[in-house]
Scaffold this active site. Structure first.
Site, PDB file in Angstrom:
ATOM      1  N   GLU A   7       0.974  -1.249  -0.007  1.00 56.13           N
ATOM      2  CA  GLU A   7      -0.173  -0.134   0.007  1.00 56.13           C
ATOM      3  C   GLU A   7       0.949   1.306  -0.058  1.00 56.13           C
ATOM      4  O   GLU A   7       2.063   1.218   0.372  1.00 56.13           O
ATOM      5  CB  GLU A   7      -1.013  -0.011   1.265  1.00 56.13           C
TER       6      GLU A   7
ATOM      7  N   GLU B 137       4.485  -0.515   1.980  1.00 58.20           N
ATOM      8  CA  GLU B 137       4.404  -0.639   0.567  1.00 58.20           C
ATOM      9  C   GLU B 137       4.472  -2.258   0.076  1.00 58.20           C
ATOM     10  O   GLU B 137       4.403  -2.540  -1.010  1.00 58.20           O
ATOM     11  CB  GLU B 137       5.795  -0.222   0.314  1.00 58.20           C
TER      12      GLU B 137
END
Length: 352
Positions: free
Chosen positions: A173, A316
């Protein structure tokens, strides 16, 4: 087919395949259960796929990118502009998870599900629900319909990737302010105090953390999210990135594929997915435990033990990517090692 119809199609993992996989592990010429959680992961993948043969041939990282209106409250070190910069960098390979994924030979699939501006970049999947959420400290972050739409984006993308042959999904994300939304959701879903589940995110000072806690408390007071209704919690104090990841978990379960949880943000999405569909829990695999305060709390609630304890909190998808080579190594032992019978060694027995 609506979201509830899709959820209704999710089946528990196949316990008979799990048992057959354990028999394979116990026949391998090594000390019994000596690879610990890795053996357990392989047997669970067997249950997900409904067969004892387990390989990880084509994994990928799905990175949901979106902005959060609560950034207007000054809960982050950086501005929302960073979300767009990093989202575009996913497409050029210039992010931390991209660097790690290159080493592991794993593609990163970035999705714009709610970035606050339009991004032109090859390789970016554009599924924008809105230009960021609303400020949850002043009202709901999104409507219930928007939350459903974002979940369905995650489901559809995951099912499409599964049709392309991807056999394991790591969750990633990007969204400035998303440790704030995740902390709000964790506080409600875990019935914990806001101060207990809220950390520094991307490097807040102690005063910054106190302000962040106050903002989250205000958001919960304003919106009164119902802890027994995960969709209500998601819509009122969540984010489009989290909602998209909820869909990735549900899509993985629909496709009988494992989905690797990354850190705190993706673990909150996993918890929301399981609250929406308890059967989806069987398709989750942990990777690491985030250094955010609630990282271990959410995994504990999910009944999962992490493979890695590195003190990471980058996000991430970095922790999930780091776990994939370890899982592949476990599969190599599972598939390639000789059995006790083949090397003519007496089998080890389980101690009673």
């Amino acid at each position: 087919m609506n979201l509830q119809d899709k959820i209704a199609q999710i089946e528990p993992i196949d316990q008979s395949a799990v048992e057959r996989s354990w028999r394979r592990w116990d026949s391998i010429a090594k000390p019994l259960r000596s690879l610990g959680l890795l053996e357990q992961a392989v047997t669970r993948i067997a249950g997900m796929r409904r067969e004892p043969e387990v390989t990880i041939e084509k994994p990928c990282v799905v990175a949901m990118c979106a902005d959060n209106g609560v950034v207007d409250e000054g809960v982050t070190q950086t501005s929302r502009d960073v979300t767009a910069v990093v989202t575009k960098n996913f497409t050029t390979g210039a992010t931390s998870v991209c660097s790690m994924a290159r080493v592991a030979g794993i593609p990163v699939v970035p999705v714009d599900i709610g970035v606050a501006c339009d991004i032109e970049a090859d390789g970016l999947i554009r599924k924008k629900i809105a230009y960021g959420t609303q400020n949850m400290a002043q009202g709901p972050a999104m409507t219930r319909d928007q939350a459903v739409a974002a979940i369905e984006v995650g489901i559809d993308i995951t099912l499409d990737l599964a049709r392309q042959g991807y056999d394991l999904f790591a969750t990633g994300e990007m969204g400035i302010g998303n440790t704030t939304t995740s902390s709000a959701m964790a506080a409600v879903l875990l019935h914990r105090s806001v101060s207990e589940v809220t950390g520094r995110g991307a490097g807040l000072t102690s005063e910054g953390v106190r302000h962040k806690i106050a903002v989250i408390r205000r958001a919960i007071a304003v919106n009164q999210p119902d802890p027994d209704d995960p969709l209500d919690v998601l819509a009122k104090v969540g984010g489009f990135d989290i909602a998209g990841l909820v869909g990735v978990y549900l899509g993985g379960a629909l496709a009988h594929r494992p989905v690797l949880i990354d850190g705190f943000i993706s673990s909150v999405a996993a918890l929301c997915a399981v609250r929406l569909c308890p059967a989806a829990a069987g398709y989750l695999l942990p990777s690491h435990v985030s250094d955010e305060p609630a990282g271990a709390l959410v995994l504990e609630e999910l009944g999962l033990k992490p493979f890695l304890t590195c003190g990471m909190c980058l996000g991430e998808g970095t922790g999930a990517v780091a776990a994939i080579p370890i899982l592949r190594m476990a599969c190599a032992v599972y598939n390639d090692m000789s059995t006790f019978a083949e090397v003519e060694i007496e089998e080890y027995k389980h101690l009673k």
